[in-house]
Enzyme design. Structure first.
Site, short mmCIF file in Angstrom:
data_model
loop_
_atom_site.label_atom_id
_atom_site.label_comp_id
_atom_site.label_asym_id
_atom_site.label_seq_id
_atom_site.Cartn_x
_atom_site.Cartn_y
_atom_site.Cartn_z
N TYR A 58 0.85 -1.19 0.00
CA TYR A 58 0.00 0.00 0.00
C TYR A 58 0.89 1.24 0.00
O TYR A 58 1.44 1.64 1.02
CB TYR A 58 -0.91 0.02 1.22
CG TYR A 58 -1.90 -1.11 1.33
CD1 TYR A 58 -2.26 -1.87 0.22
CD2 TYR A 58 -2.48 -1.44 2.55
CE1 TYR A 58 -3.14 -2.93 0.33
CE2 TYR A 58 -3.39 -2.48 2.67
CZ TYR A 58 -3.70 -3.22 1.55
OH TYR A 58 -4.59 -4.27 1.67
N HIS A 131 -0.12 -11.92 1.05
CA HIS A 131 -1.10 -11.05 0.40
C HIS A 131 -1.81 -11.75 -0.77
O HIS A 131 -3.03 -11.62 -0.92
CB HIS A 131 -0.40 -9.78 -0.10
CG HIS A 131 -1.29 -8.60 -0.16
ND1 HIS A 131 -0.84 -7.31 -0.04
CD2 HIS A 131 -2.63 -8.48 -0.34
CE1 HIS A 131 -1.86 -6.46 -0.13
NE2 HIS A 131 -2.95 -7.16 -0.33
N SER A 210 -13.44 -4.88 2.37
CA SER A 210 -14.54 -4.31 1.57
C SER A 210 -15.90 -4.82 2.08
O SER A 210 -16.75 -5.22 1.29
CB SER A 210 -14.38 -4.64 0.09
OG SER A 210 -13.21 -4.05 -0.44
N PRO A 211 -16.13 -4.81 3.39
CA PRO A 211 -17.40 -5.33 3.92
C PRO A 211 -18.60 -4.45 3.58
O PRO A 211 -19.73 -4.88 3.74
CB PRO A 211 -17.16 -5.36 5.43
CG PRO A 211 -16.19 -4.25 5.67
CD PRO A 211 -15.26 -4.30 4.48
N LEU A 212 -18.32 -3.24 3.08
CA LEU A 212 -19.39 -2.34 2.65
C LEU A 212 -19.44 -2.25 1.13
O LEU A 212 -20.01 -1.30 0.57
CB LEU A 212 -19.18 -0.95 3.26
CG LEU A 212 -19.23 -0.92 4.79
CD1 LEU A 212 -18.89 0.46 5.32
CD2 LEU A 212 -20.60 -1.36 5.30
N GLY A 213 -18.87 -3.25 0.46
CA GLY A 213 -18.92 -3.27 -1.00
C GLY A 213 -18.28 -2.05 -1.62
O GLY A 213 -18.79 -1.47 -2.57
#
Length: 335
Positions: A58, A131, A210-213
């Site tokens: 990152y 990763h 990305s649990p909230l898309g």
């Protein structure tokens, strides 16, 4: 803040909701000035977040440096997760600017861990993920190398990211895994097919990113939303205009539940994830304190079994069109 335990054999206690830190330096501009980013991360600790996720790639490297500075004063209060596995000697990028070259040879892992320890300003990594699975290095060799790092005290727990269930089993047999990380949400439920059953059988925790898309489930976007060229979503097939018009139906459904529960869509989406298994710990990413406060409230959302059955039935009727990654990035997953 509620807490959860990742891993049965090598238990690691973390806050029920963590913080994915990639967006501070990659994929979702504009980025905060360093001083502001440090303030946000430290505020997350004050709010009860103890689980922070980063990676050497990152930035590259800049994200780890940021967390090292931000969390140094509270290092003994938090769990730091970072990742290795990309090849910085042959740093090939795809059309989205993301790396595609992998290297998890023992030599590369040892070089990576020393770099991460230095940038994170610590003498140990709490949770060290591969990763992406390197097809040129057998997972047994990777596992044995990390096992040595654990014996040396440089790593306390380890995990895999975006790995197939069979790879998880092989790695776990050599050195017990504490957690596996992958995308998972109402927006992407493929881990339910093979990965989650394997993790439950083996006693391995699951950390959905990305649990909230990628923010779509928060209700932030509409059918006509477009993304700037520097925003990673602009390269993702399911966010292309022709697909987003169809996919936004799911966000509208989540918004309806938020009204019923008198809460926010983000909390509904995170609450739904948390209730799936007691060993699931999502790591939503954000750069804003108010969003951190909102996200950790997802752990307070309660669903009845009847409500969960109803939601599950509806989710199965809402088709999501378009892949979740550009083609080259998707090829790196599920190995």
């Amino acid at each position: 803040m509620k807490h959860r335990v990742l891993g049965r054999q090598s238990a690691l206690e973390v806050s029920a909701v963590g913080l994915g830190c990639m967006g501070f330096t990659q994929s979702y501009p504009p980025y905060l000035p360093k001083e502001e980013a440090v303030t946000v991360i430290r505020k997350a600790v004050e709010l009860g977040v103890t689980f922070f996720d980063t990676a050497e790639v990152y930035g590259p490297f800049e994200n780890e440096k940021l967390l090292g500075e931000a969390l140094k004063p509270v290092r003994d209060q938090v769990v730091l997760a970072t990742k290795f596995g990309f090849n910085f000697g042959q740093y090939r990028l795809d059309e989205t600017g993301r790396p595609t070259s992998l290297n998890s040879s023992p030599k590369a892992i040892r070089k990576a861990v020393e770099g991460s320890l230095s940038r994170l300003q610590t003498d140990h990594i709490d949770l060290y993920y591969q990763h992406r699975v390197d097809p040129n290095t057998p997972i047994e060799i990777v596992a044995d190398t990390v096992k040595q790092l654990i014996q040396e005290g440089k790593v306390l727990h380890w995990g895999l990211s975006e790995a197939a269930a069979d790879t998880v089993r092989r790695a776990h047999a050599v050195c017990p895994l504490t957690a596996v990380q992958s995308e998972y949400s109402m927006w992407y439920r493929k881990p339910e097919e093979e990965l989650l059953p394997a993790l439950e059988e083996l006693g391995i925790g699951f950390v959905p990113f990305s649990p909230l898309g990628k923010a779509v489930l928060t209700g932030r976007f509409g059918k006509d939303t477009t993304f700037g060229k520097d925003d990673f979503r602009s390269q993702i097939p399911r966010f292309q205009p022709e697909n987003l018009k169809n996919n936004i139906v799911l966000a509208e459904y989540v918004a309806d539940w938020a009204k019923k529960k008198e809460t926010t869509p983000a909390r509904v989406a995170l609450g739904w994830l948390l209730v799936q298994k007691p060993w699931i710990v999502p790591i939503p990413g954000t750069k804003r304190v108010e969003r951190i406060e909102e996200n950790i409230g997802g752990a307070e959302i309660i669903f009845t079994q009847e409500e969960l059955s109803q939601i599950r039935a509806v989710l199965q009727t809402i088709p999501i069109t378009g892949e979740r990654y550009p083609e080259e990035q998707e090829r790196l997953t599920g190995k």
